[in-house]
Motif scaffolding. Structure first.
Motif, PDB file in Angstrom:
ATOM      1  N   ASP A 188       0.839  -1.194   0.000  1.00  0.00           N
ATOM      2  CA  ASP A 188       0.000   0.000   0.000  1.00  0.00           C
ATOM      3  C   ASP A 188       0.880   1.253   0.000  1.00  0.00           C
ATOM      4  O   ASP A 188       2.065   1.191   0.352  1.00  0.00           O
ATOM      5  CB  ASP A 188      -0.907  -0.011   1.229  1.00  0.00           C
ATOM      6  N   PRO A 189       0.324   2.418  -0.372  1.00  0.00           N
ATOM      7  CA  PRO A 189       1.139   3.644  -0.476  1.00  0.00           C
ATOM      8  C   PRO A 189       1.838   4.032   0.825  1.00  0.00           C
ATOM      9  O   PRO A 189       2.955   4.548   0.799  1.00  0.00           O
ATOM     10  CB  PRO A 189       0.109   4.708  -0.889  1.00  0.00           C
ATOM     11  N   TRP A 190       1.195   3.785   1.979  1.00  0.00           N
ATOM     12  CA  TRP A 190       1.832   4.150   3.249  1.00  0.00           C
ATOM     13  C   TRP A 190       3.043   3.260   3.536  1.00  0.00           C
ATOM     14  O   TRP A 190       4.083   3.747   4.002  1.00  0.00           O
ATOM     15  CB  TRP A 190       0.813   4.061   4.391  1.00  0.00           C
ATOM     16  N   SER A 191       2.928   1.964   3.262  1.00  0.00           N
ATOM     17  CA  SER A 191       4.073   1.057   3.469  1.00  0.00           C
ATOM     18  C   SER A 191       5.228   1.457   2.558  1.00  0.00           C
ATOM     19  O   SER A 191       6.391   1.511   3.000  1.00  0.00           O
ATOM     20  CB  SER A 191       3.668  -0.394   3.180  1.00  0.00           C
ATOM     21  N   ILE A 192       4.924   1.725   1.293  1.00  0.00           N
ATOM     22  CA  ILE A 192       5.960   2.128   0.335  1.00  0.00           C
ATOM     23  C   ILE A 192       6.614   3.423   0.801  1.00  0.00           C
ATOM     24  O   ILE A 192       7.846   3.576   0.765  1.00  0.00           O
ATOM     25  CB  ILE A 192       5.366   2.289  -1.078  1.00  0.00           C
TER      26      ILE A 192
END
Length: 449
Positions: A56-60
């Motif tokens: 997901d964008p937050w993990s990336i």
């Protein structure tokens, strides 16, 4: 040193900068572990399905920030809008074992994951640690529902043998958007107290503080003093409390608490116990909110802790290093040795990683420890890697031994240099030179038009 973040991000995308949130500019020693608990991560069906297939964008985003600083994403768990991420410095990887994740739905009588808890547990230098990120029911009148849901989350069991229950871990961290409100006082008194920084006037009517006095299972949880403004509810991109028609009363909804099992056990016995008996201690260094972040109607809260451990594990299960000088021009060898009790498997592998790798699957290439073994004796073994798998440009790398039985990295080498493939580089340079020499002719032909 452990830095814990809780933040209800209100379905927003990551902000441009998290330097202050992660205390990256602090003058003290760097953190050993980051634990990041988010609530209300965008979980619309299209976003959620793509996040299941990819990070997901937050993990990336957090991997992009932390991997160049020498942190690897150790584990993560996601349940709809709830996300828990743990990053750790490379040096600690061989001493972190038995990592397990779990999630508990409490929304819609346990059928829906918009509320509940996501949990990661591990053994850290032989001590059991558990992290629990929760999003509990909203609204002033739902205190009992919040407590019932938290009790249900505490009762969950990890899959696997010999894994202690949540409350049997040496240390349990409980955090998230717990949604407890400030009871009784009217909105004008609450806001006036906040404006005058007289937070202590509000503490005794905080629903979580009140519940801790009555509920036995909460009394073992410790929290730092609430010496920051209530973190909910703000107008977006501002530090102004809710000006909408609803005018929500400010509240400390976003909290971080912890529980040390030894202290609980000994507190119930008569007499104090000596420090020698206590093999782990937790110290809160600071507990603050971050007012500068405005992407949601909650402000993030962080707790920075010191964990003092008497290591029950002091030697890695596997020690490994590259043999001789490594170059992309020839096959290379890896030496490794394991302690006698190490439970090896035919599915174990050794990965070659860039120094700033993001997670365990971020390898450049790998070798199977059995299939690619070329020599073995009682002290050590050798595995080879083909030159075709080595990056031609070389650079700084490290080796990690991944145990299939333990589902974790159990050995890591010191960083080392791989020399580039000079033949290929010279060939590339020669081709570039030839193409550059041909350019004037091309330009002339274009100019004719």
């Amino acid at each position: 040193r452990l830095h814990l973040v809780t933040w209800n991000v209100g379905t927003a995308s990551p902000p441009p900068d998290v330097t202050s949130l992660l205390q990256l500019n602090s003058l003290g020693p760097t953190m050993d572990m980051y634990v990041i608990g988010l609530q209300e991560v965008n979980s619309r069906i299209t976003n959620f399905l793509s996040d299941l297939a990819f990070d997901d964008p937050w993990s990336i985003f957090f991997m992009t920030v932390l991997s160049p600083l020498g942190y690897i994403k150790l584990s993560s768990v996601r349940m709809q809008g709830l996300l828990l991420l743990i990053f750790v410095k490379h040096v600690h990887l061989p001493f972190i074992r038995d990592v397990h994740t779990h999630y508990t739905r409490t929304g819609l009588y346990g059928y829906w994951g918009n509320k509940g808890g996501v949990t990661i547990r591990m053994s850290l230098y032989g001590h059991t640690i558990c992290f629990m990120n929760c999003h509990l029911p909203a609204h002033m009148e739902n205190t009992e529902q919040r407590l019932d849901d938290f009790e249900k989350i505490l009762e969950m069991q990890f899959e696997g043998e010999n894994i202690p229950s949540t409350l049997d871990h040496d240390v349990l961290f409980w955090f998230g958007d717990l949604n407890f409100r400030i009871a009784d006082y009217g909105i004008h008194f609450v806001r006036e107290s906040i404006n005058n920084k007289r937070y202590n006037l509000l503490w005794e009517k905080d629903q979580l503080n009140m519940a801790k006095k009555k509920e036995a299972f909460l009394q073992e949880f410790i929290e730092g003093p609430l010496q920051f403004k209530p973190t909910y509810k703000f107008d977006l991109y501002s530090d102004v409390y809710d000006t909408s028609e609803k005018k929500r009363k400010p509240a400390w909804t976003d909290r971080i608490l912890w529980r040390v099992k030894n202290l609980c056990q000994h507190a119930s016995k008569e007499g104090e116990f000596s420090e020698e008996e206590q093999t782990i201690s937790v110290t809160l260094n600071n507990y603050i909110s971050h007012m500068s972040y405005g992407i949601s109607d909650h402000k993030p809260v962080t707790g920075t802790f010191g964990l003092e451990l008497k290591p029950l594990l002091s030697d890695p299960l596997v020690t490994l290093n590259p043999e001789g000088e490594w170059s992309a021009e020839h096959d290379v060898l890896i030496n490794y040795s394991a302690v006698p009790e190490f439970p090896s498997s035919a599915w174990d592998w050794i990965g070659l990683f860039k120094v700033a790798f993001r997670h365990v699957n971020d390898y450049v290439t790998y070798a199977w420890v059995e299939d690619d073994e070329i020599s073995s004796n009682k002290d050590s073994k050798q595995v080879y890697m083909s030159a075709a798998e080595i990056p031609d440009m070389g650079g700084e790398f490290l080796l990690c031994y991944y145990s299939n039985n333990l589902q974790s990295i159990v050995g890591i080498s010191q960083p080392f240099q791989i020399q580039p493939n000079r033949t290929l580089i010279e060939k590339d340079l020669s081709q570039e030179e030839n193409s550059w020499m041909q350019k004037p002719d091309n330009l002339e032909s274009h100019n004719e038009f």
